[in-house]
Motif scaffolding. Sequence first.
Motif, PDB file in Angstrom:
ATOM      1  N   ALA A 130     -14.975  26.047  -3.069  1.00  0.00           N
ATOM      2  CA  ALA A 130     -14.479  24.556  -3.273  1.00  0.00           C
ATOM      3  C   ALA A 130     -14.595  24.049  -4.760  1.00  0.00           C
ATOM      4  CB  ALA A 130     -15.651  23.766  -2.684  1.00  0.00           C
ATOM      5  N   PRO A 131     -13.478  24.178  -5.361  1.00  0.00           N
ATOM      6  CA  PRO A 131     -13.601  23.675  -6.961  1.00  0.00           C
ATOM      7  C   PRO A 131     -13.711  22.375  -7.137  1.00  0.00           C
ATOM      8  CG  PRO A 131     -11.254  23.793  -6.113  1.00  0.00           C
ATOM      9  CD  PRO A 131     -12.053  24.105  -4.964  1.00  0.00           C
ATOM     10  N   PHE A 132     -14.878  21.799  -7.896  1.00  0.00           N
ATOM     11  CA  PHE A 132     -15.329  20.393  -8.155  1.00  0.00           C
ATOM     12  C   PHE A 132     -14.179  19.896  -9.388  1.00  0.00           C
ATOM     13  CE2 PHE A 132     -17.452  17.092 -10.333  1.00  0.00           C
ATOM     14  CZ  PHE A 132     -17.665  16.389  -9.582  1.00  0.00           C
ATOM     15  N   ASP A 133     -14.351  20.750 -10.354  1.00  0.00           N
ATOM     16  CA  ASP A 133     -13.710  20.277 -11.820  1.00  0.00           C
ATOM     17  C   ASP A 133     -12.858  21.370 -12.257  1.00  0.00           C
ATOM     18  OD1 ASP A 133     -12.606  18.459 -13.596  1.00  0.00           O
ATOM     19  OD2 ASP A 133     -14.130  18.763 -14.953  1.00  0.00           O
ATOM     20  N   ILE A 134     -11.760  21.168 -12.949  1.00  0.00           N
ATOM     21  CA  ILE A 134     -11.057  22.219 -13.675  1.00  0.00           C
ATOM     22  C   ILE A 134     -10.644  21.833 -15.231  1.00  0.00           C
ATOM     23  CG2 ILE A 134      -8.856  21.023 -12.947  1.00  0.00           C
ATOM     24  CD1 ILE A 134      -7.551  23.642 -12.433  1.00  0.00           C
ATOM     25  N   ALA A 135     -10.526  22.813 -15.887  1.00  0.00           N
ATOM     26  CA  ALA A 135      -9.896  22.519 -17.367  1.00  0.00           C
ATOM     27  C   ALA A 135      -9.136  23.906 -17.587  1.00  0.00           C
ATOM     28  CB  ALA A 135     -11.263  22.905 -18.416  1.00  0.00           C
ATOM     29  N   ILE A 136      -8.311  23.931 -18.553  1.00  0.00           N
ATOM     30  CA  ILE A 136      -7.339  25.009 -19.145  1.00  0.00           C
ATOM     31  C   ILE A 136      -7.860  25.686 -20.373  1.00  0.00           C
ATOM     32  CG2 ILE A 136      -5.051  25.552 -19.664  1.00  0.00           C
ATOM     33  CD1 ILE A 136      -4.302  23.258 -17.579  1.00  0.00           C
ATOM     34  N   ASP A 137      -7.974  26.904 -20.235  1.00  0.00           N
ATOM     35  CA  ASP A 137      -8.425  27.786 -21.761  1.00  0.00           C
ATOM     36  C   ASP A 137      -7.202  27.805 -22.607  1.00  0.00           C
ATOM     37  OD1 ASP A 137      -7.279  29.798 -20.829  1.00  0.00           O
ATOM     38  OD2 ASP A 137      -9.034  30.984 -20.464  1.00  0.00           O
ATOM     39  N   GLY A 159      -3.930  31.409  -9.310  1.00  0.00           N
ATOM     40  CA  GLY A 159      -5.174  31.295  -8.489  1.00  0.00           C
ATOM     41  C   GLY A 159      -5.899  32.768  -8.250  1.00  0.00           C
ATOM     42  N   GLU A 160      -5.173  33.745  -9.141  1.00  0.00           N
ATOM     43  CA  GLU A 160      -5.951  35.133  -8.886  1.00  0.00           C
ATOM     44  C   GLU A 160      -7.077  35.236 -10.107  1.00  0.00           C
ATOM     45  OE1 GLU A 160      -2.512  37.164  -9.990  1.00  0.00           O
ATOM     46  OE2 GLU A 160      -1.894  37.362  -8.056  1.00  0.00           O
ATOM     47  N   GLU A 161      -8.262  35.415  -9.292  1.00  0.00           N
ATOM     48  CA  GLU A 161      -9.646  35.632 -10.271  1.00  0.00           C
ATOM     49  C   GLU A 161      -9.507  36.475 -11.055  1.00  0.00           C
ATOM     50  OE1 GLU A 161     -13.925  36.103  -8.864  1.00  0.00           O
ATOM     51  OE2 GLU A 161     -13.276  34.348  -8.348  1.00  0.00           O
ATOM     52  N   ILE A 162     -10.033  35.989 -12.706  1.00  0.00           N
ATOM     53  CA  ILE A 162     -10.132  37.076 -13.665  1.00  0.00           C
ATOM     54  C   ILE A 162     -11.415  37.261 -13.770  1.00  0.00           C
ATOM     55  CG2 ILE A 162      -9.535  37.177 -16.002  1.00  0.00           C
ATOM     56  CD1 ILE A 162      -7.091  35.399 -15.512  1.00  0.00           C
ATOM     57  N   ASN A 163     -12.216  36.475 -13.975  1.00  0.00           N
ATOM     58  CA  ASN A 163     -13.783  36.495 -14.307  1.00  0.00           C
ATOM     59  C   ASN A 163     -14.680  35.443 -13.547  1.00  0.00           C
ATOM     60  OD1 ASN A 163     -15.960  37.497 -15.647  1.00  0.00           O
ATOM     61  ND2 ASN A 163     -15.411  36.317 -17.609  1.00  0.00           N
ATOM     62  N   VAL A 164     -15.906  35.746 -13.417  1.00  0.00           N
ATOM     63  CA  VAL A 164     -16.956  34.727 -13.075  1.00  0.00           C
ATOM     64  C   VAL A 164     -18.070  34.645 -13.971  1.00  0.00           C
ATOM     65  CG1 VAL A 164     -18.379  34.177 -10.992  1.00  0.00           C
ATOM     66  CG2 VAL A 164     -16.121  35.460 -10.661  1.00  0.00           C
ATOM     67  N   ILE A 165     -18.248  33.535 -14.461  1.00  0.00           N
ATOM     68  CA  ILE A 165     -19.356  33.177 -15.334  1.00  0.00           C
ATOM     69  C   ILE A 165     -20.564  32.886 -14.534  1.00  0.00           C
ATOM     70  CG2 ILE A 165     -20.329  32.000 -17.224  1.00  0.00           C
ATOM     71  CD1 ILE A 165     -17.622  31.875 -18.251  1.00  0.00           C
ATOM     72  N   LYS A 166     -21.727  33.489 -14.443  1.00  0.00           N
ATOM     73  CA  LYS A 166     -22.782  33.427 -13.784  1.00  0.00           C
ATOM     74  C   LYS A 166     -24.107  33.163 -14.667  1.00  0.00           C
ATOM     75  CE  LYS A 166     -21.527  35.836  -9.515  1.00  0.00           C
ATOM     76  NZ  LYS A 166     -21.813  36.819  -8.511  1.00  0.00           N
ATOM     77  N   SER A 167     -25.067  32.567 -14.284  1.00  0.00           N
ATOM     78  CA  SER A 167     -26.435  32.205 -15.043  1.00  0.00           C
ATOM     79  C   SER A 167     -27.520  31.716 -14.099  1.00  0.00           C
ATOM     80  CB  SER A 167     -25.958  31.340 -16.256  1.00  0.00           C
ATOM     81  OG  SER A 167     -27.196  31.053 -16.967  1.00  0.00           O
ATOM     82  N   ASP A 168     -28.759  32.205 -14.372  1.00  0.00           N
ATOM     83  CA  ASP A 168     -29.696  31.668 -13.607  1.00  0.00           C
ATOM     84  C   ASP A 168     -30.077  30.392 -13.950  1.00  0.00           C
ATOM     85  OD1 ASP A 168     -29.986  34.199 -12.542  1.00  0.00           O
ATOM     86  OD2 ASP A 168     -31.301  34.784 -13.911  1.00  0.00           O
ATOM     87  N   GLN A 169     -29.461  29.711 -15.085  1.00  0.00           N
ATOM     88  CA  GLN A 169     -29.704  28.457 -15.534  1.00  0.00           C
ATOM     89  C   GLN A 169     -28.736  27.406 -14.606  1.00  0.00           C
ATOM     90  OE1 GLN A 169     -31.109  27.393 -19.263  1.00  0.00           O
ATOM     91  NE2 GLN A 169     -30.902  29.570 -20.021  1.00  0.00           N
ATOM     92  N   LEU A 170     -27.575  28.012 -14.273  1.00  0.00           N
ATOM     93  CA  LEU A 170     -26.851  27.111 -13.598  1.00  0.00           C
ATOM     94  C   LEU A 170     -27.528  26.631 -12.182  1.00  0.00           C
ATOM     95  CD1 LEU A 170     -23.292  28.619 -14.408  1.00  0.00           C
ATOM     96  CD2 LEU A 170     -24.207  26.403 -15.512  1.00  0.00           C
ATOM     97  N   LYS A 171     -27.344  25.325 -11.793  1.00  0.00           N
ATOM     98  CA  LYS A 171     -28.089  24.798 -10.683  1.00  0.00           C
ATOM     99  C   LYS A 171     -26.912  23.965  -9.972  1.00  0.00           C
ATOM    100  CE  LYS A 171     -32.006  26.170 -12.009  1.00  0.00           C
ATOM    101  NZ  LYS A 171     -32.579  27.365 -11.440  1.00  0.00           N
ATOM    102  N   GLN A 172     -26.048  23.214 -10.551  1.00  0.00           N
ATOM    103  CA  GLN A 172     -25.173  22.493  -9.826  1.00  0.00           C
ATOM    104  C   GLN A 172     -23.948  22.080 -10.774  1.00  0.00           C
ATOM    105  OE1 GLN A 172     -25.566  18.182  -8.561  1.00  0.00           O
ATOM    106  NE2 GLN A 172     -24.858  18.830  -6.503  1.00  0.00           N
ATOM    107  N   PRO A 173     -22.917  23.219 -11.295  1.00  0.00           N
ATOM    108  CA  PRO A 173     -22.126  22.776 -12.285  1.00  0.00           C
ATOM    109  C   PRO A 173     -21.130  22.185 -11.954  1.00  0.00           C
ATOM    110  CG  PRO A 173     -22.025  25.198 -11.376  1.00  0.00           C
ATOM    111  CD  PRO A 173     -23.369  24.611 -10.804  1.00  0.00           C
ATOM    112  N   ARG A 174     -20.707  21.044 -12.615  1.00  0.00           N
ATOM    113  CA  ARG A 174     -19.641  20.403 -12.087  1.00  0.00           C
ATOM    114  C   ARG A 174     -18.496  19.929 -13.039  1.00  0.00           C
ATOM    115  NH1 ARG A 174     -22.568  15.433  -8.918  1.00  0.00           N
ATOM    116  NH2 ARG A 174     -20.708  15.506  -7.598  1.00  0.00           N
ATOM    117  N   GLY A 175     -18.601  19.105 -14.085  1.00  0.00           N
ATOM    118  CA  GLY A 175     -17.686  18.895 -15.059  1.00  0.00           C
ATOM    119  C   GLY A 175     -17.488  19.848 -16.131  1.00  0.00           C
ATOM    120  N   LEU A 176     -16.376  20.273 -16.386  1.00  0.00           N
ATOM    121  CA  LEU A 176     -15.929  21.292 -17.542  1.00  0.00           C
ATOM    122  C   LEU A 176     -15.057  20.836 -18.358  1.00  0.00           C
ATOM    123  CD1 LEU A 176     -14.765  24.166 -14.798  1.00  0.00           C
ATOM    124  CD2 LEU A 176     -16.854  24.140 -16.036  1.00  0.00           C
ATOM    125  N   ALA A 177     -14.897  21.317 -19.638  1.00  0.00           N
ATOM    126  CA  ALA A 177     -14.084  21.453 -20.803  1.00  0.00           C
ATOM    127  C   ALA A 177     -13.984  22.710 -21.638  1.00  0.00           C
ATOM    128  CB  ALA A 177     -14.403  20.247 -21.468  1.00  0.00           C
TER     129      ALA A 177
END
Length: 343
Positions: A130-137, A159-177
């Motif tokens: 379920a994507p909350f926000d989206i940005a374009i690189d 929509g084909e996945e290229i990479n996933v960024i994970k971090s123990d510090q992420l709790k509820q990632p929402r807005g992106l830029a």
Amino acid sequence: MVSFGGDQKLDKQDVHAFRIDLRDPDDIIVQCTPRSTRNGTYECIFRPQIPGDHKLSVKLAGRHIYASPLTVSVDDNEPESGSDINAESPIGVAVDAEDGTIYVTDPDKKRLIVVDFNFSDEKEIKLDFAPFDIAIDRERNLVMSDQDANCIRIANKEGEEINVIKSDQLKQPRGLAVDNYNNIVVADSEAACVFVFDHDGQLQMKIDGTADSIYTKHPVHQLKKPVFVAVDRHANIYVSDTASNRVVVYSRSGYLLNTIATSGHGRGKLDKPVGVARDRSGHVLVCDASNRVMVYTMEGAFVSRIGSPENALRDPHGIATLGDGRFVIADTGNRSMKIYRYL
């Protein structure tokens, strides 16, 4: 020629000889620029902040000219176009400046809605999250926040996945830029901070306002509930801190630059701001819980309020500029997208 009424007339005057006073419906002075035209008449140029009847007083040598004071009616800002797109809950929005494609997240249906500037050729990209926000690189890939798995997902335009960024510090990632250096800026509501990752997923910076923050130790600056973020061409970061009714601006190094608006419902005040965007001219656009879009300068000066009772926004969220004085907004409560002109 200037007329005072009746037979009293004067030849053309220097425009600077006029004393002009323009007031809005709240009796607040509005900046107005007079100028003469080639056909011998005069005009006053101004930018209204709010709709309603404005009163224009024009005097010459201490006397009102003919018909002064005048009433200037300013209508509500209606959307230029809109579409009831096939989305259950449109939230985030991003615009690909290269081809004019608009991407809208629809987290309730685990998909993206893709349209053009005319809201035609609608299609969907199905996702397994379920994507909350989206940005374009910078490679025109899609960067999306996944609050269920607490990670950032990067996919190609199909929509084909290229990479996933994970971090123990992420709790509820929402807005992106994504900034000009291809860094990914993330607003995390539960962690009450903003994270900056490089494109490989390495954490570069954390901005939160607590004692270990890079920019300040003063508790008044601590973020409470950041929801959306935006960046400008200098990689400055604009954060909608919803619980604090403000937008906070940081440099790319994380230093506090400015705070825009304070609590309240009056002119220029924000009420639980969410989506935020920045344009090339230095304007900051913010939508809030009062179902309106507020426009400010980077310094925080209020410019205008956009919204229409007849075609009212309802629980708007994501917002993105189109580069031509217009913006597109996710009108979540109406399950639609709308485009407004603000310049």
